[in-house]
Design a protein around this motif. Structure first.
Motif, short mmCIF file in Angstrom:
data_model
loop_
_atom_site.label_atom_id
_atom_site.label_comp_id
_atom_site.label_asym_id
_atom_site.label_seq_id
_atom_site.Cartn_x
_atom_site.Cartn_y
_atom_site.Cartn_z
N LEU A 246 48.42 -3.90 168.66
CA LEU A 246 48.64 -2.82 169.72
C LEU A 246 49.12 -3.81 171.02
CD1 LEU A 246 48.57 0.26 170.74
CD2 LEU A 246 46.34 -0.25 171.43
N GLU A 247 50.25 -3.57 171.30
CA GLU A 247 50.76 -4.41 172.69
C GLU A 247 51.59 -3.90 173.49
OE1 GLU A 247 53.42 -7.91 171.63
OE2 GLU A 247 52.20 -7.72 170.01
N VAL B 98 43.50 7.03 168.87
CA VAL B 98 43.30 6.47 167.57
C VAL B 98 42.11 6.28 166.84
CG1 VAL B 98 44.22 4.48 165.73
CG2 VAL B 98 45.81 5.54 167.82
N GLU B 99 41.39 5.81 167.51
CA GLU B 99 40.15 5.45 167.23
C GLU B 99 39.35 6.73 166.87
OE1 GLU B 99 38.33 2.67 169.66
OE2 GLU B 99 39.32 0.97 168.62
N LYS C 276 44.53 3.73 172.25
CA LYS C 276 43.44 3.34 171.21
C LYS C 276 42.43 4.36 171.21
CE LYS C 276 40.68 -0.86 171.05
NZ LYS C 276 40.20 -1.99 171.67
N GLU C 277 41.84 4.97 172.38
CA GLU C 277 40.84 5.97 172.29
C GLU C 277 41.41 6.92 171.46
OE1 GLU C 277 39.69 5.88 177.09
OE2 GLU C 277 40.30 7.81 176.02
N VAL D 240 44.23 0.42 163.66
CA VAL D 240 45.46 -0.23 164.67
C VAL D 240 45.51 -1.81 164.01
CG1 VAL D 240 45.99 -1.30 166.87
CG2 VAL D 240 44.97 1.10 166.56
N LEU E 252 47.30 1.03 176.87
CA LEU E 252 46.81 0.69 175.65
C LEU E 252 45.65 1.37 175.24
CD1 LEU E 252 47.70 -2.90 175.31
CD2 LEU E 252 49.08 -1.20 174.57
N GLU E 253 44.47 1.57 176.54
CA GLU E 253 43.41 2.13 176.37
C GLU E 253 43.58 3.58 175.69
OE1 GLU E 253 39.57 1.80 175.51
OE2 GLU E 253 40.85 0.03 176.00
#
Lengths: 311, 311
Positions: A294-295, A283-284, A280-281, A291, A276-277
């Motif tokens: 997110l799961e 996308v951000e 996310k990294e 987001v 997930l990290e």
């Protein structure tokens, strides 16, 4: 020929075809339908429905799973429109994959379009309530939806594959050389970092392409093979499939003298299961998407179907 | 399965495939390029080019002819935009045919999209400057271009085939029964009238579908096998091909006892080559299109290529 031009599921309808060997994928896709429906419930209805509602499966392959998922989305949205007392918009679906994908088999699996003729509709067990097109392309997007404002776009890509195995992973002089292994599961940190970098670059490119298409009210529902461990050399389910089963098969080929160990070492599986990290990294850092949710969803082994007869 | 769901050119790349047996079609298509270019010169340029320019080949089949024609159109329009000092719009092409068409072969013949990567572009002999999609449908149109105003649409269909052989033509009790013949060339007036009626209905349906898509500045360039004689029982080039060569082949099968004469009489070729008058009548009765130009172009025999090596 480059990897991304040739990598495809096995076509046709034979015993070894993807059509006849995608029950596990069907099972996993069905097990997370509640998440898809929940997301669809958040989509703003458009009234009057002046523009078509477009569903796109980027990486559709050639089985009935892609048709099933498109049906679920369109039926769910149709019901929502009906419940709100509105006419549903016209629906259309883009089935997108590499040019080597078996689009013929996919097109022949599609039920006839409902509007062709009443007799045909009645003669067939099912019919299709949307327009369908196949797009032999994955990376770049489609001009004809690019500049049409207000088109709802739904992508269900499964971006498991990275575009290429990083050069350094196959380079004997590099610290990232993945000697003896065909996947990053259990590999060195350098190898894993090279794969991660490729994943980051590919996902960023994917988001950039998608962000150019999204105008207003567009959403993406992404499903991908992931991992729960923060260390990328533990690839979880993907590790079991590619790092154990596939690795054993390649090692057997070497031990039986059918291929050289150099040949094995020249091949690596172009897959990276992100955490997930990791996701996310990227996308951000890209910044063009937010987001909503997110799961991790545990869908079981990517390989084994407990009850293959039920597939 | 209905005729319009299964009738297709032979796929693949084998000796008998359409890919390797469409030099005559290539020759005829190339011989009338001046008419196509002349028509394209009449298309209004859009500045700024806010919407994609869409080319659609309805009945694309699976050879390189369709790709060649799309290239000609896009290159011609690009040059016109450049000559006018304007940026060209984005181009996209819909390759449309029956679900039984070999889209796989077609997609594999498409050069890679120019924008994928610079290396790929340089590595390839040619590249594609437009987005491409395959549409497994002929009759109905595509919602995603349906409601986008100002999209330029170009259709290059060759509506030679009628959707079905009229029932009366195969009905022993009917005066239109085409006993002994597999085509209307040389048939009775009743048979020819039944075919003509089917042609009229099909072309009217085709025009109605197209008229729903056309919004502003849209044009169609239609090419079809036609005849010069006002009597539909003289089918000209189509008569030579289907009424003589094909008829002889079927008659041989009957004479050699390989099939019964009833079997032959149960089969008729679903083709009607219209005269200019036939065509004009339907367009005018439908009323949704204006004929800018309508002419007979003599492209030679539909069967024979004089210099097959030049194909």
């Amino acid at each position: 020929m480059k990897l991304e031009r040739m990598l495809s599921m096995k076509g046709g309808k034979g015993e070894a075809s993807y059509v006849n060997n995608s029950q596990a994928q069907a099972q996993h896709a069905r097990s997370m339908l509640h998440l898809l429906r929940e997301t669809l419930d958040g989509v703003r209805l458009q009234s009057p429905p002046d523009f078509p509602f477009v569903v796109a499966d980027l990486g559709c392959s050639c089985g009935s799973n892609t048709i099933y998922m498109v049906d679920v989305i369109i039926q769910h949205m149709t019901k929502r429109y009906e419940a709100a007392g509105c006419d549903p918009p016209e629906f259309s679906a883009f089935f997108s994959d590499l040019p080597s994908n078996d689009f013929n088999t996919l097109f022949q699996l599609l039920p006839p379009y409902g509007g062709v003729s009443m007799e045909e509709c009645l003669a067939s067990n099912s019919h299709r309530s949307y327009f369908a097109a196949g797009v032999p392309e994955l990376i770049k997007l489609h001009a004809w939806i690019n500049d049409c404002p207000f088109i709802k776009k739904w992508f269900i890509p499964i971006p498991v594959y990275i575009n290429k195995v990083p050069d350094v992973v196959l380079d004997k002089r590099s610290t990232a050389y993945n000697k003896g292994r065909i996947f990053i599961h259990g590999a060195s940190e350098s190898t894993a970092n090279a794969y991660k970098k490729q994943f980051q670059s590919d996902l960023a490119g994917f988001l950039r392409s998608r962000s150019k298409e999204m105008k207003s009210g567009g959403s993406m529902f992404l499903v991908c093979l992931g991992r729960t461990c923060s260390d990328p050399t533990d690839q979880g389910g993907a590790g079991l499939l590619f790092g154990t089963h596939f690795q054993d098969a390649w090692d057997d080929l070497v031990q039986e003298g059918l291929i050289t160990s150099e040949k094995r070492d020249n091949f690596n599986i172009p897959v990276y299961a992100p955490s997930l990290e990791d996701f996310k990294e990227v996308v951000e850092a890209d910044g063009s998407f937010i987001v909503n949710k997110l799961e991790v969803f545990r869908g079981g082994s990517p390989l084994v179907v407990n009850h293959p007869d039920a597939g």
